[in-house]
Scaffold this active site. Structure first.
Site, PDB file in Angstrom:
ATOM      1  N   HIS A   1       0.856  -1.204   0.000  1.00 18.32           N
ATOM      2  CA  HIS A   1       0.000   0.000   0.000  1.00 18.32           C
ATOM      3  C   HIS A   1       0.892   1.253   0.000  1.00 18.32           C
ATOM      4  CE1 HIS A   1      -4.037  -1.676   0.507  1.00 18.32           C
ATOM      5  NE2 HIS A   1      -3.543  -2.556   1.348  1.00 18.32           N
TER       6      HIS A   1
ATOM      7  N   ASP B   1      -7.420  -2.464  -1.452  1.00 17.00           N
ATOM      8  CA  ASP B   1      -8.430  -3.218  -0.695  1.00 17.00           C
ATOM      9  C   ASP B   1      -9.779  -2.844  -1.289  1.00 17.00           C
ATOM     10  OD1 ASP B   1      -6.412  -4.094   1.035  1.00 17.00           O
ATOM     11  OD2 ASP B   1      -6.656  -2.337   2.323  1.00 17.00           O
TER      12      ASP B   1
ATOM     13  N   GLU C   1      -6.699 -12.342   3.316  1.00 18.69           N
ATOM     14  CA  GLU C   1      -7.692 -11.248   3.253  1.00 18.69           C
ATOM     15  C   GLU C   1      -8.380 -11.270   1.890  1.00 18.69           C
ATOM     16  OE1 GLU C   1      -5.280  -7.744   3.863  1.00 18.69           O
ATOM     17  OE2 GLU C   1      -4.950  -8.198   5.983  1.00 18.69           O
TER      18      GLU C   1
ATOM     19  N   HIS D   1      -7.843  -7.895  -0.256  1.00 12.32           N
ATOM     20  CA  HIS D   1      -6.531  -7.297  -0.561  1.00 12.32           C
ATOM     21  C   HIS D   1      -5.910  -7.899  -1.828  1.00 12.32           C
ATOM     22  CE1 HIS D   1      -2.458  -5.638   0.564  1.00 12.32           C
ATOM     23  NE2 HIS D   1      -2.075  -6.676  -0.168  1.00 12.32           N
TER      24      HIS D   1
HETATM   25 ZN   LIG Z   1      -4.624  -4.225   1.939  1.00 13.27          ZN
END
Ligand SMILES: [Zn+2]
Length: 237
Positions: A142, A149, A207, A210
């Site tokens: 990021h 995300d 996740e 992500h």
């Molecule tokens: Zn992320």
């Protein structure tokens, strides 16, 4: 028995010199000034940071870290934040994802994209678990503007597809390998995963929301404010 001793000494010295210290594995130094950032973009124009809505006007933003509605319970970005950024090739790939989803009446909703490096440090102070928060020693993709995300919404109603858990839900049920979920949820997660991977992104096992861009290491960690990036993007459309 001198020989075995020297063999041992040589092996030990070799070990010391060939294994880099943790800090040397990746450089945690983030680019902090506009001037330094500009110079990297001049050398390599793909390093440009692009505001997503400038290229994908119908993409939805729900920037969780500009609110207190995130795992830290704190606002980490300015509350007035209306812009978010990714590197040029990453934004272009996302544009292709949106073009493809639009044909099905669907679109993307962004929870987070570029994240200044200093925010990663703040997150690490809250959750010291590398499974869920990037260790500042390495930095996060990021911070490089190469991770995003996101989820899928119906373009008409702006309703999110049911993904089974919310964003930043740090438990097994957010993992791609977790399949004890209703068929509809598994299909929704697969739809997102398949389309993101088709256009070049990489999923993250822990996740469902992500995704990151391959060869992220090519892009430096950045610690430049959203305001500065917005000014820069305005002058370099
Ligand atoms: Zn992320």
């Amino acid at each position: 028995m001198i020989y075995p001793f020297f063999t041992f000494l040589f092996a030990a010295l070799n070990h010391i010199t060939s294994v880099p210290s943790r800090l040397e594995i990746t450089d945690p130094e983030a680019i902090k000034t506009k001037k330094a950032f500009q110079s990297t973009v001049r050398q390599d124009p793909v390093k440009e940071m692009v505001e997503l809505k400038s290229k994908i006007p119908d993409i939805e933003y729900d920037l969780k870290y500009a609110t207190k509605n995130n795992f830290t319970g704190k606002r980490l970005y300015p509350s007035s934040l209306k812009k978010t950024f990714l590197r040029k090739p990453v934004c272009e790939a996302l544009q292709q994802v949106q073009d493809s989803l639009r044909k099905k009446g669907l679109g993307l909703k962004i929870f987070d994209a570029y994240r200044p490096y200093s925010v990663t440090i703040k997150m690490w102070e809250t959750v010291r678990d590398e499974k869920y928060v990037a260790n500042p020693v390495k930095g996060s993709n990021h911070n490089r503007g190469t991770a995003v995300d996101l989820t899928i919404i119906h373009l008409k109603s702006r309703q999110e597809l049911n993904m089974g858990t919310g964003f930043d839900h740090f438990s097994d049920s957010a993992h791609h390998s977790f399949t004890q979920l209703p068929e509809e949820i598994l299909q929704n997660r697969n739809l997102l995963k398949n389309i993101m991977e088709y256009f070049g992104f990489r999923a993250y096992q822990e996740e469902w929301w992500h995704y990151s861009w391959p060869e992220s290491e090519r892009f430096e960690l950045l610690d430049i404010s959203f305001q500065k990036l917005a000014k820069w993007a305005k002058r370099n459309p």
